[in-house]
Design an enzyme around this catalytic site. Structure first.
Site, PDB file in Angstrom:
ATOM      1  N   ASP A 105       0.923  -1.323  -0.093  1.00  0.00           N
ATOM      2  CA  ASP A 105      -0.079  -0.045  -0.029  1.00  0.00           C
ATOM      3  C   ASP A 105       0.839   1.166   0.123  1.00  0.00           C
ATOM      4  OD1 ASP A 105      -3.020   0.605   1.767  1.00  0.00           O
ATOM      5  OD2 ASP A 105      -2.026   1.752   0.101  1.00  0.00           O
TER       6      ASP A 105
ATOM      7  N   GLU B  63      -4.734   4.795  -3.837  1.00  0.00           N
ATOM      8  CA  GLU B  63      -6.055   4.929  -3.641  1.00  0.00           C
ATOM      9  C   GLU B  63      -6.490   6.166  -4.738  1.00  0.00           C
ATOM     10  OE1 GLU B  63      -6.478   6.221   0.191  1.00  0.00           O
ATOM     11  OE2 GLU B  63      -5.786   4.215   1.127  1.00  0.00           O
TER      12      GLU B  63
ATOM     13  N   LYS C   9      -0.392  -0.391  -4.556  1.00  0.00           N
ATOM     14  CA  LYS C   9      -1.736  -0.280  -4.650  1.00  0.00           C
ATOM     15  C   LYS C   9      -2.055   1.232  -4.121  1.00  0.00           C
ATOM     16  CE  LYS C   9      -4.514  -1.069  -0.879  1.00  0.00           C
ATOM     17  NZ  LYS C   9      -4.993   0.144  -0.434  1.00  0.00           N
TER      18      LYS C   9
ATOM     19  N   GLU D 161     -13.898  -0.470  -0.687  1.00  0.00           N
ATOM     20  CA  GLU D 161     -14.187  -0.357   0.574  1.00  0.00           C
ATOM     21  C   GLU D 161     -15.496   0.415   1.085  1.00  0.00           C
ATOM     22  OE1 GLU D 161     -11.566   0.964   4.603  1.00  0.00           O
ATOM     23  OE2 GLU D 161     -10.605   0.759   2.610  1.00  0.00           O
TER      24      GLU D 161
END
Length: 245
Positions: free
Chosen positions: A9, A41, A39, A107
């Site tokens: 992340d 966002e 990853k 999410e």
């Protein structure tokens, strides 16, 4: 598992400042940390960065819905994609897929949206509070192990390690407390992805940094008093065990 895929992340501000910074940060994670993918966002705002990374040979996983790195901007930890927002989340998912993302984390969104996105995308979806209709499920280790102070509604703690650690630290501090001597116990818990954690407990007398006439030697003597009490507890325990042999 020896063949598990490790996805890093990317930290806050390691990619939001531009594609070049993202490339350098992701490259270090691949080369130095040995991860298999990174990853990011966000949706359309990071699509260009996703495209640049994938063209450079770095696999990228997307993340939509509730974005932990932007929760202040999103008004806190709340469900995303309700009502008219569903169309926006769908457009973002399609943009990430087109940019080359190999999978997307969904999410904190309505179950219906999670299922619909999974049907419409050609890449896997991984749900965390997005209903049972996603391709896979994930739960962060602090929530799973009961270490989080605030647990999301969709998460279930399978054990209360936070409470057990507090009890253990309190008991340890009590064993090192000589009669009449006030002590201070401090527990510091560091959590890492993968459900590993480190616990450090420091027990000692409350040191008054502003006390007149305070000296380093005096502080050391006070700390040795507590350490000596710990030795006495250990020796007493050894003697008790020897008596049962």
């Amino acid at each position: 598992a020896s063949h598990a895929m490790v996805v890093a992340d990317m930290p806050f501000l390691s990619y939001q400042t531009g594609a070049r910074d993202a490339m350098l940060s992701a490259g270090r994670l691949i080369k130095e940390a040995g991860v298999g993918a990174v990853k990011l966002e966000g949706g359309a705002r990071v699509a260009r960065t996703v495209r640049s990374l994938t063209r450079a040979g770095i696999p990228v996983m997307g993340h939509l819905g509730l974005l932990p790195q932007s929760y202040h901007q999103m008004g806190g930890y709340r469900v995303q994609g309700r009502g008219e927002e569903a169309a926006r989340v769908t457009d973002q998912a399609l943009a990430l897929e087109k940019a080359g993302a190999f999978a997307i984390v969904l999410e904190a969104m309505p179950s219906e949206l999670g299922t619909e996105l999974t049907k419409n995308l050609h890449i896997p979806t991984i749900g965390i509070g997005a209903g049972p209709g996603t391709d896979a499920q994930v739960l962060v280790s602090p929530d799973l192990l009961g270490l989080s102070e605030r647990v999301p509604k969709f998460a279930r703690g399978y054990v209360n390690l936070r409470g057990e650690i507090a009890k253990a630290a309190t008991a340890f501090a009590a064993d090192l407390t000589p009669p009449g001597l006030r002590t201070r116990a401090m527990a510091t818990l560091g959590i890492a992805v993968g459900a590993s954690f480190t616990l450090a407990i420091v027990v000692g007398p409350p040191l008054d940094l502003d006390r007149p006439g305070r000296t380093v030697d005096g502080d050391r003597r006070a700390i040795r008093d507590v350490a000596g009490a710990g030795d006495r507890v250990d020796h007493a325990g050894d003697a008790e065990l020897a008596g049962h042999d």
